[in-house]
Design a protein around this motif. Structure first.
Motif, short mmCIF file in Angstrom:
data_model
loop_
_atom_site.label_atom_id
_atom_site.label_comp_id
_atom_site.label_asym_id
_atom_site.label_seq_id
_atom_site.Cartn_x
_atom_site.Cartn_y
_atom_site.Cartn_z
N ARG A 38 0.85 -1.20 0.00
CA ARG A 38 0.00 0.00 0.00
C ARG A 38 0.88 1.24 0.00
N GLN A 39 0.30 2.30 -0.55
CA GLN A 39 0.99 3.58 -0.59
C GLN A 39 0.02 4.69 -0.24
N ALA A 61 3.55 -5.15 11.09
CA ALA A 61 3.05 -5.16 12.47
C ALA A 61 1.73 -4.40 12.61
N SER A 62 1.57 -3.33 11.86
CA SER A 62 0.41 -2.47 12.03
C SER A 62 -0.91 -3.12 11.62
N PRO A 87 -8.52 4.87 9.93
CA PRO A 87 -8.21 5.93 8.96
C PRO A 87 -6.78 5.83 8.43
N GLU A 88 -5.86 5.37 9.24
CA GLU A 88 -4.46 5.26 8.80
C GLU A 88 -4.24 4.12 7.81
N THR A 118 -10.28 3.90 1.24
CA THR A 118 -10.41 5.11 2.05
C THR A 118 -11.24 4.80 3.28
N VAL A 119 -10.68 5.11 4.44
CA VAL A 119 -11.36 4.84 5.70
C VAL A 119 -11.62 6.18 6.40
N SER A 120 -12.88 6.49 6.60
CA SER A 120 -13.24 7.75 7.25
C SER A 120 -13.42 7.53 8.75
N SER A 121 -13.14 8.58 9.49
CA SER A 121 -13.23 8.48 10.97
C SER A 121 -14.63 8.84 11.47
#
Length: 121
Positions: A38-39, A61-62, A87-88, A118-121
């Motif tokens: 991913r970028q 790890a994330s 979101p990250e 895309t992940v919105s908070s």
């Protein structure tokens, strides 16, 4: 020639799930490792997860405990199940496969065109 086509990206809210697919087609003799990268904007491309031809997996790890990589060798397809999205995790996700497309030649790396997550908070 060989093509990789990703699908399954989209816009979701934090905590939701997405499943990405990566289908390889063309002159394929053997597929070794399949991986997802991913970028994110302004960042370098990073390896997210990899699955070997034998089914061994590794994750950055994330995403451990949230993402699962798998493959269906009969369909020349890899998947990335992404749960509890944050979101990250927002980025363009790319599939890469090590594909032997000629007898008696080493495998070459092939990349897909990328799919936006895309992940919105």
């Amino acid at each position: 020639q060989v093509q990789l086509v990703e699908s399954g990206g989209g816009l979701v809210q934090a905590g939701e799930s997405l499943r990405l697919s990566c289908a390889a087609s063309g002159r394929i003799i053997r597929i070794n490792d399949m991986a997802w990268y991913r970028q994110a904007p302004g960042k370098e491309r990073e390896l997210v997860a990899v699955v070997s031809s034998g089914g061994r997996t590794n994750y950055v790890a994330s995403v451990k405990g949230r993402f699962t990589i798998s493959r269906d060798s009969a369909k020349n397809t890899a998947y990335l199940q992404m749960n509890s999205l944050k979101p990250e995790d927002t980025a363009i996700y790319y599939c890469k496969a090590q594909i032997m497309d000629r007898l008696y030649s080493p495998a070459n790396d092939y990349w897909g065109q990328g799919t936006q997550v895309t992940v919105s908070s």
